[in-house]
Write a protein that holds these residues in place. Structure first.
Motif, PDB file in Angstrom:
ATOM      1  N   VAL A 239      -7.007  -5.396  -0.256  1.00  0.00           N
ATOM      2  CA  VAL A 239      -7.290  -6.615   0.506  1.00  0.00           C
ATOM      3  C   VAL A 239      -6.415  -6.583   1.758  1.00  0.00           C
ATOM      4  CG1 VAL A 239      -7.288  -9.132   0.511  1.00  0.00           C
ATOM      5  CG2 VAL A 239      -7.725  -7.890  -1.627  1.00  0.00           C
ATOM      6  N   TYR A 240      -7.041  -6.701   2.935  1.00  0.00           N
ATOM      7  CA  TYR A 240      -6.315  -6.613   4.207  1.00  0.00           C
ATOM      8  C   TYR A 240      -6.555  -7.875   5.029  1.00  0.00           C
ATOM      9  CZ  TYR A 240      -6.139  -1.653   3.023  1.00  0.00           C
ATOM     10  OH  TYR A 240      -5.927  -0.461   2.376  1.00  0.00           O
TER      11      TYR A 240
ATOM     12  N   LEU B 229     -11.145  -6.978  -8.494  1.00  0.00           N
ATOM     13  CA  LEU B 229      -9.820  -6.799  -7.902  1.00  0.00           C
ATOM     14  C   LEU B 229      -9.100  -8.137  -7.797  1.00  0.00           C
ATOM     15  CD1 LEU B 229      -7.550  -5.393  -6.341  1.00  0.00           C
ATOM     16  CD2 LEU B 229      -8.988  -5.484  -4.295  1.00  0.00           C
ATOM     17  N   LEU B 230      -9.799  -9.159  -7.319  1.00  0.00           N
ATOM     18  CA  LEU B 230      -9.180 -10.483  -7.185  1.00  0.00           C
ATOM     19  C   LEU B 230      -8.849 -11.074  -8.555  1.00  0.00           C
ATOM     20  CD1 LEU B 230     -11.389 -11.958  -4.322  1.00  0.00           C
ATOM     21  CD2 LEU B 230      -9.026 -11.121  -4.148  1.00  0.00           C
ATOM     22  N   ALA B 231      -9.731 -10.841  -9.520  1.00  0.00           N
ATOM     23  CA  ALA B 231      -9.466 -11.353 -10.871  1.00  0.00           C
ATOM     24  C   ALA B 231      -8.299 -10.620 -11.519  1.00  0.00           C
ATOM     25  CB  ALA B 231     -10.722 -11.202 -11.723  1.00  0.00           C
ATOM     26  N   GLN B 232      -8.170  -9.332 -11.227  1.00  0.00           N
ATOM     27  CA  GLN B 232      -7.050  -8.544 -11.752  1.00  0.00           C
ATOM     28  C   GLN B 232      -5.717  -9.167 -11.350  1.00  0.00           C
ATOM     29  OE1 GLN B 232      -7.080  -4.450 -10.354  1.00  0.00           O
ATOM     30  NE2 GLN B 232      -4.883  -4.266 -10.632  1.00  0.00           N
ATOM     31  N   HIS B 233      -5.676  -9.715 -10.137  1.00  0.00           N
ATOM     32  CA  HIS B 233      -4.438 -10.327  -9.626  1.00  0.00           C
ATOM     33  C   HIS B 233      -4.427 -11.846  -9.801  1.00  0.00           C
ATOM     34  CE1 HIS B 233      -2.752  -6.669  -7.805  1.00  0.00           C
ATOM     35  NE2 HIS B 233      -4.003  -6.327  -7.575  1.00  0.00           N
TER      36      HIS B 233
ATOM     37  N   ASP C 253      -0.022  -1.868   4.119  1.00  0.00           N
ATOM     38  CA  ASP C 253      -0.654  -3.034   4.728  1.00  0.00           C
ATOM     39  C   ASP C 253      -1.469  -3.922   3.792  1.00  0.00           C
ATOM     40  OD1 ASP C 253       0.026  -2.276   7.594  1.00  0.00           O
ATOM     41  OD2 ASP C 253      -1.094  -0.498   6.973  1.00  0.00           O
ATOM     42  N   ALA C 254      -1.898  -3.408   2.661  1.00  0.00           N
ATOM     43  CA  ALA C 254      -2.756  -4.210   1.781  1.00  0.00           C
ATOM     44  C   ALA C 254      -1.973  -5.341   1.122  1.00  0.00           C
ATOM     45  CB  ALA C 254      -3.397  -3.325   0.713  1.00  0.00           C
ATOM     46  N   LEU C 255      -2.610  -6.504   1.046  1.00  0.00           N
ATOM     47  CA  LEU C 255      -2.002  -7.633   0.349  1.00  0.00           C
ATOM     48  C   LEU C 255      -2.083  -7.431  -1.161  1.00  0.00           C
ATOM     49  CD1 LEU C 255      -3.465 -10.641   2.396  1.00  0.00           C
ATOM     50  CD2 LEU C 255      -1.587  -9.095   2.973  1.00  0.00           C
ATOM     51  N   LEU C 256      -3.176  -6.811  -1.608  1.00  0.00           N
ATOM     52  CA  LEU C 256      -3.399  -6.471  -3.017  1.00  0.00           C
ATOM     53  C   LEU C 256      -4.075  -5.112  -3.083  1.00  0.00           C
ATOM     54  CD1 LEU C 256      -5.030  -9.848  -4.181  1.00  0.00           C
ATOM     55  CD2 LEU C 256      -2.624  -9.212  -4.460  1.00  0.00           C
ATOM     56  N   THR C 257      -3.810  -4.352  -4.127  1.00  0.00           N
ATOM     57  CA  THR C 257      -4.495  -3.065  -4.305  1.00  0.00           C
ATOM     58  C   THR C 257      -5.038  -2.965  -5.730  1.00  0.00           C
ATOM     59  OG1 THR C 257      -2.416  -1.958  -4.871  1.00  0.00           O
ATOM     60  CG2 THR C 257      -3.150  -1.819  -2.574  1.00  0.00           C
ATOM     61  N   GLU C 258      -5.944  -2.026  -5.889  1.00  0.00           N
ATOM     62  CA  GLU C 258      -6.708  -1.903  -7.124  1.00  0.00           C
ATOM     63  C   GLU C 258      -6.050  -1.006  -8.162  1.00  0.00           C
ATOM     64  OE1 GLU C 258     -11.377  -1.187  -7.541  1.00  0.00           O
ATOM     65  OE2 GLU C 258     -10.315   0.566  -6.787  1.00  0.00           O
ATOM     66  N   GLY C 259      -5.502   0.147  -7.750  1.00  0.00           N
ATOM     67  CA  GLY C 259      -4.969   1.096  -8.715  1.00  0.00           C
ATOM     68  C   GLY C 259      -6.039   2.040  -9.235  1.00  0.00           C
ATOM     69  N   VAL C 260      -5.789   2.637 -10.408  1.00  0.00           N
ATOM     70  CA  VAL C 260      -6.687   3.677 -10.913  1.00  0.00           C
ATOM     71  C   VAL C 260      -7.292   3.358 -12.279  1.00  0.00           C
ATOM     72  CG1 VAL C 260      -5.499   5.483  -9.613  1.00  0.00           C
ATOM     73  CG2 VAL C 260      -4.756   4.961 -11.949  1.00  0.00           C
TER      74      VAL C 260
END
Length: 273
Positions: free
Chosen positions: A119-120, A151-155, A217-224
């Protein structure tokens, strides 16, 4: 005299035998045919990985031709129509969506790398800073809508209902404390919304031209921990062919791993061991 004639005959037969043996030795080389593999792709590092493995495949008698196309639909339509032999640009859920919509039989051969989704925002330094009603741009295909919401739900930015279908949709959001608004745009247009939307969810490939990386730069990231690795894809009728198998082996080699780790760091995380 008879002895001399006998020796001459022996010599001639021996010479003829050697000549025939040499001919038999050379014959496979003369009959060997180079196999051509056409692989559709889009952008780096996908195209760079294909370029990297070309010399290795050439040693195996396979000529690799990279067909660079202009959007994220053509590689699948070209593959389904047998205009190319494989493609390398998508994750499995996107491929499955294409199969369902087009009655196609594309097959994921091998996951190659995770493109770390992020998320940028040009305006905000964190999700918490974003105001109520902020607009987030996401890709408009169903597989990437699912990916963005996950992704948003993960965080815990949103909460989703229990998944009853293959993909989450906007209608599956059950809790949205910030009343976030979602702007769905074509995947290739995501980067252009960076100046206008409050935030954009996209892969490193589309963030990179803006000078953005997940790490910095990303506010949130997904991972693997997901099913979204960029994969080598073929058709059901050729996925088990020797040429495709050798291509998959070359694309998951130590050389490719080293290339990703050195040039792309965590923006393209190897999905193979």
């Amino acid at each position: 005299m008879k002895k001399i004639v006998f020796l001459i005959m022996v010599f001639c037969f021996a010479a003829a035998g050697c000549s025939q043996a040499e001919d038999r030795t050379e014959e496979p080389k003369q009959n060997e045919k180079e196999v051509t593999l056409k692989v559709a792709s889009l952008i780096p590092p996908m195209t760079e990985i294909l370029d990297l493995v070309k010399p290795k495949l050439a040693e195996e008698g396979i000529k690799l031709e990279t067909v660079v196309l202009g959007d994220n639909v053509q590689p699948n339509t070209a593959l389904a129509a047998k205009e190319v032999d494989a493609n390398f640009f998508q994750h499995a859920p996107y491929m499955e969506q294409f199969n369902q919509s087009n009655n196609a039989e594309l097959v994921s051969v091998k996951p190659i790398y995770f493109a770390n989704y992020g998320v940028y925002s040009k305006t905000y330094k964190s999700i918490e800073e974003m105001p109520e009603g902020a607009t987030i741009a996401i890709a408009n295909d169903v597989s990437n809508i699912d990916r963005s919401l996950s992704l948003l739900a993960q965080h815990k930015i949103i909460a989703l209902k229990e998944k009853k279908d293959i993909y989450y949709t906007i209608a599956d959001i059950k809790d949205n404390p910030k009343n976030l608004q979602f702007k769905e745009v074509d995947l290739l247009m995501l980067a252009r919304t960076y100046d206008d939307a409050d935030a954009v969810i996209m892969t490193p490939a589309y963030a990179a031209p803006l000078g953005l990386t997940p790490k910095s730069d990303a506010l949130l990231t997904e991972g693997v921990e997901n099913d979204f690795a960029i994969s080598l894809v073929a058709r059901k009728d050729n996925a088990d062919s020797e040429a495709i198998r050798k291509l998959a082996e070359a694309m998951t080699s130590p050389e490719v791993r080293k290339f990703l780790e050195e040039k792309y760091d965590e923006t393209a995380i190897p999905a193979f061991k």
